[in-house]
Motif scaffolding. Structure first.
Motif, short mmCIF file in Angstrom:
data_model
loop_
_atom_site.label_atom_id
_atom_site.label_comp_id
_atom_site.label_asym_id
_atom_site.label_seq_id
_atom_site.Cartn_x
_atom_site.Cartn_y
_atom_site.Cartn_z
N CYS A 220 24.33 1.37 -0.81
CA CYS A 220 24.14 1.83 -1.87
C CYS A 220 23.06 0.68 -2.39
CB CYS A 220 25.60 2.29 -2.22
SG CYS A 220 26.23 0.40 -2.43
N ASN A 221 22.34 1.21 -3.49
CA ASN A 221 21.74 -0.31 -3.91
C ASN A 221 22.92 -0.57 -5.08
OD1 ASN A 221 19.80 -1.70 -4.84
ND2 ASN A 221 18.40 0.03 -5.66
N GLU A 222 23.26 -1.90 -4.22
CA GLU A 222 23.58 -2.64 -5.73
C GLU A 222 22.24 -3.80 -6.01
OE1 GLU A 222 23.62 -2.91 -2.46
OE2 GLU A 222 24.05 -5.38 -2.16
N PHE B 153 18.72 5.63 -6.35
CA PHE B 153 20.47 4.60 -5.88
C PHE B 153 20.35 4.59 -4.66
CE2 PHE B 153 19.82 8.22 -8.45
CZ PHE B 153 20.67 8.52 -9.16
N THR B 154 19.50 4.56 -3.80
CA THR B 154 20.26 3.75 -1.87
C THR B 154 19.04 2.49 -1.72
OG1 THR B 154 19.49 5.63 -0.79
CG2 THR B 154 21.42 5.75 -1.33
#
Length: 205
Positions: A77-79, A59-60
């Motif tokens: 945040c993990n985009e 998620f991060t």
């Protein structure tokens, strides 16, 4: 306050939303979270964290050189959960580098697609809808780096300088990164539809 009238959407819109279809040619994942290069897989199971067990799952993530506005190692945040590459663009990069082949797994690709022109230029907010129901939201293009260039160079030990050449010639052709909007399974042979949003140039004044 200013007396200048606000620009209407019709004055700044440069492209209307549309969609374009492509085909999944292969799926890949890292053998362990410590690996950069991926390996072919029969299917790719995606959760809201990305590809479970993959190097970029979560998620991060920790910020790095791509985020100079944060101290390195800042949790964010993990985009960048998933890397999407194009058959046509990999062939173009290989031609520019004058090498026989450039495999998606060498540079950490998760999904290889064909038939979507100028894949790397697809804008942020595009939704990649796969035939099986999985949806990936595009964050943006993936800037080429020397680290990926070194992985390519390892496959051509007789050529010098490929690690530096890759970032020079692959800009705008390195593919996309995105995050999972709707979990599911992706397999080779599926149709993928890119739902391109409306695009415009932001007017600074």
């Amino acid at each position: 306050m200013t007396d200048q009238p606000a620009l209407m959407p019709e004055e700044i819109r440069i492209a209307r939303k549309f969609k374009v279809d492509g085909k999944v040619q292969g799926v890949y994942r890292t053998p362990s979270p410590d690996d950069f290069q991926t390996a072919p897989a029969e299917r790719l199971e995606l959760s809201f964290e990305g590809v479970p067990g993959d190097r970029h799952a979560g998620f991060t993530r920790k910020s790095g050189g791509r985020e100079p506005w944060y101290p390195r190692g800042t949790e964010m945040c993990n985009e960048r959960q998933v890397s999407i590459l194009s058959v046509e663009e990999l062939a173009e990069v290989a031609a520019r580098m004058e090498i026989g082949d450039l495999k998606p797994e060498w540079i950490g690709g998760n999904i290889l697609v064909a038939g979507i022109a100028n894949l790397t230029r697809i804008p942020p907010r595009t939704r990649l809808v796969f035939e099986g129901g999985t949806v990936i939201r595009v964050d943006g293009d993936n800037a080429p780096c020397r680290f990926a260039g070194a992985a390519i160079a390892a496959n051509y030990p007789d050529r010098e300088g490929l690690d530096l050449l890759f970032p020079q010639v692959a800009r705008g052709l390195r593919g996309l990164v995105g995050y999972v909007e709707k979990p599911g399974v992706i397999e080779a042979g599926e149709t993928v539809t890119a739902h391109i949003p409306e695009q415009w140039i932001y007017p600074r004044s």
